[in-house]
Enzyme design. Structure first.
Site, short mmCIF file in Angstrom:
data_model
loop_
_atom_site.label_atom_id
_atom_site.label_comp_id
_atom_site.label_asym_id
_atom_site.label_seq_id
_atom_site.Cartn_x
_atom_site.Cartn_y
_atom_site.Cartn_z
N HIS A 152 -0.53 0.60 -3.74
CA HIS A 152 0.13 1.86 -3.36
C HIS A 152 1.29 1.70 -2.39
CE1 HIS A 152 -2.04 5.09 -5.38
NE2 HIS A 152 -3.16 4.43 -5.17
N HIS B 58 -6.06 -2.41 -6.82
CA HIS B 58 -5.84 -1.89 -8.18
C HIS B 58 -4.34 -1.79 -8.44
CE1 HIS B 58 -5.89 1.60 -5.56
NE2 HIS B 58 -5.61 2.47 -6.52
#
Length: 396
Positions: A193, A214
């Site tokens: 992110h 992720h």
């Protein structure tokens, strides 16, 4: 033969996934009332995740995301994060025959020996500490073992991949101190992110391995949420791990382009694309007239192989983002799908050693290394009492 090989591999090296949003789904669907979301019995059709499918997928450890929206103000984010932590702890306590709360690498190995799924927690975004070192330490005390430095929005000390550029271009002075304190605690620094500038700044400061819980490869799918090759190449020196995600807009270029177009349409409608809840609702509606392109297992395979090629076989893992996204490849439709990915990699010549490193060996090593660094640093320096106003100046 491949099926038998993968089953044997998973008994020895269970999947340790980097990111699953089941706790937020439990909040949205049943207000954290696990009696109404019986993941032990099975929740097919309601979630991507339940015990039968975790078992079928060979999952032996899960970083449950204790996510809260990154546009929640200050202390509201801290409270919501603690509610997420409570939900995970109650999940493990409700079904102890299946789950074991894990606070260390040894706890994970112990859970495997007992046939249970190690349950760890990762806070998804620095909003969860409200720029407080004390709050950071207390999250560690209640079991959080990684923190993603940002979610979709900048916070006062770190720049997100999906917000406007911050003046500091990555991490402020206080942000660098947050990374140092995370290293002292033994909390993994998660760089999913964040902007590329934040990734590079964090790697400049970090004394322990970082993770991407992720994220996928930007060279394969050119979207801001993915990791550039120069950063992947630095993981070897840092000891870190990029845990490849299965999210279609991050793995399939056509879906990434579709999401960009949806973002432009959302802006025209007065909706910010980085407002996760509002944009998700908008894009679901927009997709009715603008169908999302499909994603495939091969798309995910390409990312896993690219990360291995650039970072090395000891620096790649898996972070599906189940219950936090949708539209996955058919073979990866829920948490039972990991064996399909492993079989595809085996067919491409991956050795058992490399597959075992991918499933859990690499993240286990990274967490052990972070624990070793913490043990050293705790003997060298006191807990940080830094305040953001002292290091970065008054808020604008």
């Amino acid at each position: 033969m491949t099926t038998e090989r993968i089953a044997a591999l998973l008994r020895e090296h269970p999947v340790w996934d980097g990111h699953n949003d089941l706790p937020w789904e439990a909040r949205e669907q049943v207000a954290y009332d696990w009696s109404r979301l019986d993941v032990a019995a099975g929740t097919a059709g309601r979630t991507h995740t339940d015990v039968p499918r975790l078992r079928a997928g060979g999952v032996g450890a899960q970083f449950w995301s204790v996510y809260v929206p990154s546009n929640l103000p200050g202390s509201a984010a801290v409270t919501a994060t603690l509610e997420q932590v409570d939900a995970v702890r109650r999940l493990a306590a409700r079904w102890p025959e299946h789950f074991r709360l894990a606070l260390s690498a040894d706890d994970v190995v112990g859970a495997w020996a007992e046939g249970r799924i190690a349950s760890l927690m990762g806070a998804e975004g620095g909003q969860s500490i409200d720029s407080s070192m004390g709050a950071l330490r207390m999250l560690y005390e209640v079991g959080v073992r990684y923190m993603t430095l940002t979610h979709n929005h900048n916070n006062p000390w770190a720049e997100s991949a999906t917000d406007t550029p911050a003046p500091h271009g990555g991490l402020s002075a206080f942000g660098r101190e947050v990374v140092r304190e995370m290293n002292r605690l033994g909390m993994l620094v998660d760089l999913s992110h964040v902007s590329a500038g934040t990734m590079r700044a964090a790697l400049d400061v970090a004394e322990a391995p970082v993770i991407f819980s992720h994220s996928s490869a930007r060279a394969v799918c050119d979207v801001p949420r993915n990791v550039p090759d120069d950063v992947l190449a630095r993981l070897a020196g840092n000891g870190g791990v990029c845990m490849v995600t299965f999210v279609p807009s991050f793995v399939t270029p056509a879906v990434g382009a579709w999401r960009t177009a949806a973002g432009e349409a959302a802006r025209a409608a007065g909706i910010a694309p980085n407002d996760h809840a509002a944009f998700s609702a908008f894009s679901d509606e927009w997709a009715r007239d603008n169908p999302k392109p499909p994603t495939t297992l091969d798309d995910v395979v390409e990312h896993v192989e690219h990360v291995r090629e650039v970072a090395g076989a000891r620096h790649v893992g898996l972070g599906g983002d189940y219950d936090g996204a949708g539209g996955f490849a058919d073979e990866l439709a829920d948490v039972s799908g990991y064996p399909n990915l492993l079989a595809a990699l085996a067919d491409r010549g991956w050795s058992d050693a490399d597959l075992g490193a991918l499933t859990s060996g690499n993240v286990l090593r990274a967490l052990r290394a972070a624990e070793d660094v913490a043990a050293r640093l705790q003997g060298e320096r006191e807990p940080s009492v830094a305040r953001i106003e002292d290091l970065d100046g008054p808020a604008a």
